[in-house]
Write a protein that holds these residues in place. Structure first.
Motif, PDB file in Angstrom:
ATOM      1  N   ILE A  46      -3.301   2.406  -6.125  1.00 22.82           N
ATOM      2  CA  ILE A  46      -2.028   2.413  -6.842  1.00 22.82           C
ATOM      3  C   ILE A  46      -2.265   2.449  -8.349  1.00 22.82           C
ATOM      4  CG2 ILE A  46      -0.017   0.966  -7.375  1.00 22.82           C
ATOM      5  CD1 ILE A  46      -0.049   0.186  -4.375  1.00 22.82           C
ATOM      6  N   GLN A  47      -3.273   1.715  -8.818  1.00 23.50           N
ATOM      7  CA  GLN A  47      -3.617   1.757 -10.248  1.00 23.50           C
ATOM      8  C   GLN A  47      -4.092   3.146 -10.651  1.00 23.50           C
ATOM      9  OE1 GLN A  47      -6.299  -1.824 -10.217  1.00 23.50           O
ATOM     10  NE2 GLN A  47      -5.213  -2.296 -12.108  1.00 23.50           N
ATOM     11  N   LEU A  48      -4.801   3.818  -9.772  1.00 26.89           N
ATOM     12  CA  LEU A  48      -5.269   5.172 -10.067  1.00 26.89           C
ATOM     13  C   LEU A  48      -4.100   6.142 -10.174  1.00 26.89           C
ATOM     14  CD1 LEU A  48      -7.757   7.085 -10.335  1.00 26.89           C
ATOM     15  CD2 LEU A  48      -7.622   7.398  -7.854  1.00 26.89           C
ATOM     16  N   LEU A  49      -3.116   5.973  -9.295  1.00 27.46           N
ATOM     17  CA  LEU A  49      -1.960   6.862  -9.269  1.00 27.46           C
ATOM     18  C   LEU A  49      -0.963   6.549 -10.374  1.00 27.46           C
ATOM     19  CD1 LEU A  49      -1.387   6.813  -5.412  1.00 27.46           C
ATOM     20  CD2 LEU A  49      -2.279   8.733  -6.735  1.00 27.46           C
ATOM     21  N   ALA A  91       4.353  10.720  -3.896  1.00 27.12           N
ATOM     22  CA  ALA A  91       5.648  10.181  -4.326  1.00 27.12           C
ATOM     23  C   ALA A  91       5.463   9.114  -5.396  1.00 27.12           C
ATOM     24  CB  ALA A  91       6.392   9.601  -3.122  1.00 27.12           C
ATOM     25  N   LEU A  92       4.478   8.241  -5.215  1.00 29.35           N
ATOM     26  CA  LEU A  92       4.258   7.187  -6.209  1.00 29.35           C
ATOM     27  C   LEU A  92       3.811   7.772  -7.537  1.00 29.35           C
ATOM     28  CD1 LEU A  92       4.130   4.076  -6.699  1.00 29.35           C
ATOM     29  CD2 LEU A  92       1.676   4.268  -6.273  1.00 29.35           C
ATOM     30  N   ALA A  93       2.926   8.742  -7.497  1.00 32.93           N
ATOM     31  CA  ALA A  93       2.414   9.338  -8.729  1.00 32.93           C
ATOM     32  C   ALA A  93       3.516  10.004  -9.540  1.00 32.93           C
ATOM     33  CB  ALA A  93       1.322  10.345  -8.399  1.00 32.93           C
ATOM     34  N   ALA A  94       4.547  10.488  -8.863  1.00 34.21           N
ATOM     35  CA  ALA A  94       5.632  11.197  -9.549  1.00 34.21           C
ATOM     36  C   ALA A  94       6.691  10.253 -10.110  1.00 34.21           C
ATOM     37  CB  ALA A  94       6.284  12.195  -8.594  1.00 34.21           C
ATOM     38  N   LEU A  95       6.638   8.990  -9.723  1.00 35.15           N
ATOM     39  CA  LEU A  95       7.659   8.042 -10.176  1.00 35.15           C
ATOM     40  C   LEU A  95       7.469   7.676 -11.641  1.00 35.15           C
ATOM     41  CD1 LEU A  95       7.928   5.474  -7.229  1.00 35.15           C
ATOM     42  CD2 LEU A  95       9.433   7.400  -7.746  1.00 35.15           C
ATOM     43  N   PHE A 145       0.845  -1.187   0.000  1.00 36.78           N
ATOM     44  CA  PHE A 145       0.000   0.000   0.000  1.00 36.78           C
ATOM     45  C   PHE A 145       0.882   1.239   0.000  1.00 36.78           C
ATOM     46  CE2 PHE A 145       0.799  -1.845   4.129  1.00 36.78           C
ATOM     47  CZ  PHE A 145       1.425  -0.827   4.803  1.00 36.78           C
ATOM     48  N   VAL A 146       0.278   2.376  -0.324  1.00 35.20           N
ATOM     49  CA  VAL A 146       0.974   3.662  -0.205  1.00 35.20           C
ATOM     50  C   VAL A 146       0.272   4.577   0.785  1.00 35.20           C
ATOM     51  CG1 VAL A 146       2.079   3.640  -2.469  1.00 35.20           C
ATOM     52  CG2 VAL A 146      -0.256   4.528  -2.252  1.00 35.20           C
TER      53      VAL A 146
END
Length: 245
Positions: free
Chosen positions: A196-199, A169-173, A97-98
């Motif tokens: 996570i799929q959304l991001l 952070a995840l969205a920017a990766l 998870f994030v």
């Protein structure tokens, strides 16, 4: 960095932090896959930032690597990836998870310091983490690993999960991302992987018939997916988007 070396798989452990529960996966991966298992102190209560710094000091510097965050360590893996270390070619989140995967439990955070974790029976942990996939061997592995960790350390890690948020952070990766989701996960709900799929709409999500302890209950399947992911990352000019569908 020596680019000609095959990528190393760096494993970050779940809530226990011992790294010992990776043994079934290591056996399944075999000697052909270079692996580095990191662990966390069992007697020092370190928060997410402190654990992330500990990992940062130990990641490979001289070869490409793929970073895997299991369960509790997913936010740490994302934090490391956000720092764009030289050599990182892929990120894997497994049963992870994030953001707090159980937000309804957040109001209970102040009560965690009163939980007598050392006296809790093993069956709730067995049911949550292994469920119908439980075996005597897996139960003993799990109980032994958790018993090594001080209750105060476990309590802090639970509080860290409740307050964590690595969405931005995840969205920017931009690093290729694989998510291994256990269909029978009783701890981390499907909403965690949906977020996570959304991001990261380019995430390659694979579902496995397994409990939360996916890497322990289905190590052969997990190893096959991880090796395939690493092989794809090694291919020159590989179009990740076209291969994941």
């Amino acid at each position: 960095m020596t680019a000609t070396l095959p990528p190393m798989l760096v494993l970050l452990p779940g809530m226990d932090g011992t790294g010992t529960l990776f043994q079934p996966l290591l056996d399944a991966l075999g000697p052909s896959t270079p692996v580095q298992v990191l662990d966390y102190p069992s007697d020092r209560a370190l928060d997410y930032p402190a654990l992330e710094e500990r990992v940062w000091q130990q990641i490979p510097r001289e070869r490409p690597f793929v970073l895997l965050g299991e369960s509790f360590s997913g936010p740490i893996a994302v934090g490391i990836a956000a720092r764009r270390p030289t050599g990182l070619i892929g990120l894997v989140l497994c049963s992870s998870f994030v953001r707090n995967p159980r937000p309804a439990l957040a109001p209970l955070a102040p009560l965690l310091k009163f939980m007598p974790l050392q006296y809790l029976p093993s069956w709730p942990m067995d049911a949550l983490l292994l469920g119908g996939f439980s075996t005597p061997t897996l139960r003993n592995m799990l109980i032994t690993a958790v018993a090594r960790v001080a209750p105060a350390v476990l309590r802090l890690r639970l509080r860290e999960v409740i307050g964590v948020d690595r969405c931005q952070a995840l969205a920017a990766l931009e690093v290729p991302l694989l998510y291994l989701r256990a269909r029978e996960d009783r701890l981390v709900p499907p909403q965690a992987s949906a977020l996570i799929q959304l991001l990261r709409q380019d995430v390659h999500l694979i579902e496995v018939d397994a409990p939360h302890c996916l890497l322990q209950a289905e190590p052969m399947k997990a190893a096959a997916h991880l090796q395939q992911f690493m092989q794809m990352l090694q291919q020159t000019g590989h179009d990740w988007q076209s291969s994941t569908g």
